[in-house]
Write an enzyme that holds these catalytic residues in place. Sequence first.
Site, PDB file in Angstrom:
ATOM      1  N   ARG A  22      -7.109   8.854   1.573  1.00 22.31           N
ATOM      2  CA  ARG A  22      -6.306   7.763   1.005  1.00 22.31           C
ATOM      3  C   ARG A  22      -5.142   7.413   1.932  1.00 22.31           C
ATOM      4  O   ARG A  22      -4.784   6.252   2.104  1.00 22.31           O
ATOM      5  CB  ARG A  22      -5.776   8.195  -0.365  1.00 22.31           C
ATOM      6  CG  ARG A  22      -5.008   7.109  -1.063  1.00 22.31           C
ATOM      7  CD  ARG A  22      -4.751   7.465  -2.511  1.00 22.31           C
ATOM      8  NE  ARG A  22      -4.167   6.334  -3.210  1.00 22.31           N
ATOM      9  CZ  ARG A  22      -3.016   6.376  -3.856  1.00 22.31           C
ATOM     10  NH1 ARG A  22      -2.326   7.496  -3.908  1.00 22.31           N
ATOM     11  NH2 ARG A  22      -2.556   5.314  -4.458  1.00 22.31           N
ATOM     12  N   HIS A  78      -4.071   3.697   3.350  1.00 19.85           N
ATOM     13  CA  HIS A  78      -2.751   3.083   3.169  1.00 19.85           C
ATOM     14  C   HIS A  78      -2.064   2.810   4.504  1.00 19.85           C
ATOM     15  O   HIS A  78      -1.224   1.931   4.603  1.00 19.85           O
ATOM     16  CB  HIS A  78      -1.875   3.970   2.265  1.00 19.85           C
ATOM     17  CG  HIS A  78      -2.215   3.837   0.818  1.00 19.85           C
ATOM     18  ND1 HIS A  78      -1.282   3.541  -0.150  1.00 19.85           N
ATOM     19  CD2 HIS A  78      -3.394   3.923   0.165  1.00 19.85           C
ATOM     20  CE1 HIS A  78      -1.886   3.459  -1.337  1.00 19.85           C
ATOM     21  NE2 HIS A  78      -3.171   3.703  -1.172  1.00 19.85           N
ATOM     22  N   GLY A 107      -2.205  -2.358  10.293  1.00 18.65           N
ATOM     23  CA  GLY A 107      -3.184  -1.659  11.124  1.00 18.65           C
ATOM     24  C   GLY A 107      -2.972  -0.154  11.193  1.00 18.65           C
ATOM     25  O   GLY A 107      -1.983   0.387  10.695  1.00 18.65           O
ATOM     26  N   ASN A 131       3.253   2.406  -2.397  1.00 21.89           N
ATOM     27  CA  ASN A 131       2.578   3.611  -1.933  1.00 21.89           C
ATOM     28  C   ASN A 131       2.719   4.718  -2.967  1.00 21.89           C
ATOM     29  O   ASN A 131       1.905   5.638  -3.016  1.00 21.89           O
ATOM     30  CB  ASN A 131       3.133   4.067  -0.582  1.00 21.89           C
ATOM     31  CG  ASN A 131       2.499   3.281   0.553  1.00 21.89           C
ATOM     32  OD1 ASN A 131       1.305   3.063   0.555  1.00 21.89           O
ATOM     33  ND2 ASN A 131       3.313   2.832   1.490  1.00 21.89           N
ATOM     34  N   HIS A 147     -13.560   6.598  -3.788  1.00 23.62           N
ATOM     35  CA  HIS A 147     -13.186   7.178  -5.086  1.00 23.62           C
ATOM     36  C   HIS A 147     -14.263   8.118  -5.611  1.00 23.62           C
ATOM     37  O   HIS A 147     -14.268   8.475  -6.776  1.00 23.62           O
ATOM     38  CB  HIS A 147     -12.878   6.056  -6.099  1.00 23.62           C
ATOM     39  CG  HIS A 147     -11.614   5.329  -5.788  1.00 23.62           C
ATOM     40  ND1 HIS A 147     -11.235   4.157  -6.395  1.00 23.62           N
ATOM     41  CD2 HIS A 147     -10.619   5.615  -4.902  1.00 23.62           C
ATOM     42  CE1 HIS A 147     -10.076   3.750  -5.901  1.00 23.62           C
ATOM     43  NE2 HIS A 147      -9.679   4.616  -4.979  1.00 23.62           N
ATOM     44  N   THR A 180     -17.836  15.686  -8.764  1.00 16.55           N
ATOM     45  CA  THR A 180     -17.886  16.354  -7.452  1.00 16.55           C
ATOM     46  C   THR A 180     -16.731  15.826  -6.583  1.00 16.55           C
ATOM     47  O   THR A 180     -16.956  15.053  -5.648  1.00 16.55           O
ATOM     48  CB  THR A 180     -19.240  16.090  -6.748  1.00 16.55           C
ATOM     49  OG1 THR A 180     -19.447  14.658  -6.695  1.00 16.55           O
ATOM     50  CG2 THR A 180     -20.397  16.716  -7.472  1.00 16.55           C
TER      51      THR A 180
HETATM   52  C1  HEM Z   1      -8.791  -2.118  -4.944  1.00 12.49           C
HETATM   53  C2  HEM Z   1      -8.670  -1.109  -4.120  1.00 12.49           C
HETATM   54  C3  HEM Z   1      -8.065   0.218  -4.478  1.00 12.49           C
HETATM   55  C4  HEM Z   1      -7.194   0.543  -5.469  1.00 12.49           C
HETATM   56  C5  HEM Z   1      -6.568  -0.363  -6.519  1.00 12.49           C
HETATM   57  C6  HEM Z   1      -6.958   1.955  -5.370  1.00 12.49           C
HETATM   58  C7  HEM Z   1      -6.116   2.668  -6.198  1.00 12.49           C
HETATM   59  C8  HEM Z   1      -6.049   4.045  -6.237  1.00 12.49           C
HETATM   60  C9  HEM Z   1      -5.285   4.795  -7.199  1.00 12.49           C
HETATM   61  C10 HEM Z   1      -4.400   4.200  -8.260  1.00 12.49           C
HETATM   62  C11 HEM Z   1      -5.512   6.101  -6.952  1.00 12.49           C
HETATM   63  C12 HEM Z   1      -4.932   7.284  -7.716  1.00 12.49           C
HETATM   64  C13 HEM Z   1      -3.694   7.827  -7.021  1.00 12.49           C
HETATM   65  C14 HEM Z   1      -3.061   8.970  -7.746  1.00 12.49           C
HETATM   66  O1  HEM Z   1      -3.105   9.042  -8.966  1.00 12.49           O
HETATM   67  O2  HEM Z   1      -2.465   9.846  -7.058  1.00 12.49           O
HETATM   68  C15 HEM Z   1      -6.400   6.192  -5.847  1.00 12.49           C
HETATM   69  C16 HEM Z   1      -6.861   7.358  -5.304  1.00 12.49           C
HETATM   70  C17 HEM Z   1      -7.622   7.413  -4.169  1.00 12.49           C
HETATM   71  N1  HEM Z   1      -8.007   6.356  -3.371  1.00 12.49           N
HETATM   72 FE1  HEM Z   1      -7.903   4.413  -3.876  1.00 12.49          FE
HETATM   73  N2  HEM Z   1      -7.675   2.460  -4.328  1.00 12.49           N
HETATM   74  C18 HEM Z   1      -8.359   1.439  -3.741  1.00 12.49           C
HETATM   75  C19 HEM Z   1      -9.165   1.517  -2.623  1.00 12.49           C
HETATM   76  C20 HEM Z   1      -9.325   2.652  -1.873  1.00 12.49           C
HETATM   77  C21 HEM Z   1      -9.933   2.703  -0.571  1.00 12.49           C
HETATM   78  C22 HEM Z   1     -10.474   1.490   0.180  1.00 12.49           C
HETATM   79  C23 HEM Z   1      -9.912   4.004  -0.164  1.00 12.49           C
HETATM   80  C24 HEM Z   1     -10.373   4.616   1.128  1.00 12.49           C
HETATM   81  C25 HEM Z   1     -11.199   4.086   1.952  1.00 12.49           C
HETATM   82  C26 HEM Z   1      -9.319   4.764  -1.237  1.00 12.49           C
HETATM   83  C27 HEM Z   1      -9.207   6.121  -1.257  1.00 12.49           C
HETATM   84  C28 HEM Z   1      -8.695   6.837  -2.315  1.00 12.49           C
HETATM   85  C29 HEM Z   1      -8.810   8.278  -2.430  1.00 12.49           C
HETATM   86  C30 HEM Z   1      -9.545   9.212  -1.488  1.00 12.49           C
HETATM   87  C31 HEM Z   1      -8.133   8.639  -3.596  1.00 12.49           C
HETATM   88  C32 HEM Z   1      -7.922  10.043  -4.146  1.00 12.49           C
HETATM   89  C33 HEM Z   1      -6.547  10.486  -3.693  1.00 12.49           C
HETATM   90  C34 HEM Z   1      -6.223  11.918  -4.034  1.00 12.49           C
HETATM   91  O3  HEM Z   1      -7.063  12.651  -4.570  1.00 12.49           O
HETATM   92  O4  HEM Z   1      -5.077  12.308  -3.732  1.00 12.49           O
HETATM   93  N3  HEM Z   1      -8.946   3.909  -2.232  1.00 12.49           N
HETATM   94  N4  HEM Z   1      -6.710   4.932  -5.414  1.00 12.49           N
END
Ligand code: HEM
Length: 380
Positions: A112, A116, A122, A145, A245, A302
């Site tokens: 993540r 970001h 970039g 963030n 996700h 998983t």
């Molecule tokens: C519309 C697009 C996206 C939205 C609105 C979004 C939003 C979020 C939110 C709200 C979380 C939870 C954060 C937390 O509670 O700590 C999350 C987690 C995560 N996101 Fe996204 N995300 C998006 C796209 C992406 C993309 C494109 C990637 C990577 C290529 C990504 C990778 C991740 C990962 C790996 C997590 C887990 C983080 C963790 O376990 O600490 N996300 N995202």
Amino acid sequence: MKMTRIFLTTLSLWLLVLAPSKAEEGFPDKLPSTFHSLFPFLGRQDDLNKPQKGPNDESQQQNVPQQAADQNPQILSQDFYIKTCPNAQKIVADALAKIVKTNPGALGNLLRLQFHDCFVNGCDASILLDYSPSGDAVEKSSMVNGLLLKGADMIDEIKLKLEEQCPQTVSCADTLAFTANEVMTMAGLAPQKPLGGRRDALVSLATAAETDNIPMPNWTMEQMVKLFNKKGFNIEEMVILLGAHSIGMAHCDLFIERAYNFQNTGKPDPSLTVEVLEELRKACPNLNTPKYRNPPVNFDATPTVLDNLFYKDMVERKRTLLITDSHILEDPRTLPIVQQFAHDASLFPRRFPEVMLKMSSLNVLTGNEGEVRKICRSTN
Ligand code: HEM
């Protein structure tokens, strides 16, 4: 001012040495096995300020970074550190393995973190700066963030190992990219050689993150499509990137309204099945839990494996945590893509690394641009 900066940076590095990250709740301690093969070469996507091509543009759907690589001598390259730090990938892999052993949640945190970074000006490690020479608030401090963005301390740890063997050679942007690459391998995808040659930004501005570059979990489908399109991704690539996700978790406050008070109706999200509603209410029992002190819920069963379970859960159980994820199940443009990825388990492992490589080449600094930071939290 400079002395204070050096003091704070040194202090934070010491704190990280003394207090290694703790394992995130809810993660299994076993990781999947890995495979061996290389991934096709991709280069840099040059200038995002130029108009981006639309999602249906054929040439956009082909190998855009490869085209850029052919045209630009300062391309990213798999051999970038072959003379200066030939073990860079291994150093990163070993350091990450050590972190993940005690904290499997690091995989999600770090993937993540790169997203970001890359979506704001970039892949230039601007997300890692604690200070901007201008004194302006940095990206990291922005509420978009969130206080929940984790992993900068882990990048410090990995960069320290690189500095020990290759002083001031591997940039922080490459450290982040190499790390994200290893995350994919540790999460079960075929290993690939990462591209090197990114340089580090000299500035980091919270305002850059706040100008609709980071998607929010309550966004509409149109907002999502517009942002990903602006960054050069078509709708299919957006669905594939959202498959990130498949690892990690989301905290209750980011989706709890779906379980109790959807869009201020006083009722749950009508699209939730009884089974999923029950699960969400059990996992997030208290609507009034103070923000940032609420439980994390795994995106799927998983959380350390990059697989297609995220899509299968959607198709078979209508299960999503985030409202934004639920959009791709409901929208007629994305539903067939989600179904395809749910039904063919081999598709996601094949396509995800390809789109991630494109993401990690977004608008990079190369050649004499920027610098190679010694410490990722601070410019040299
Ligand atoms: C519309 C697009 C996206 C939205 C609105 C979004 C939003 C979020 C939110 C709200 C979380 C939870 C954060 C937390 O509670 O700590 C999350 C987690 C995560 N996101 Fe996204 N995300 C998006 C796209 C992406 C993309 C494109 C990637 C990577 C290529 C990504 C990778 C991740 C990962 C790996 C997590 C887990 C983080 C963790 O376990 O600490 N996300 N995202």
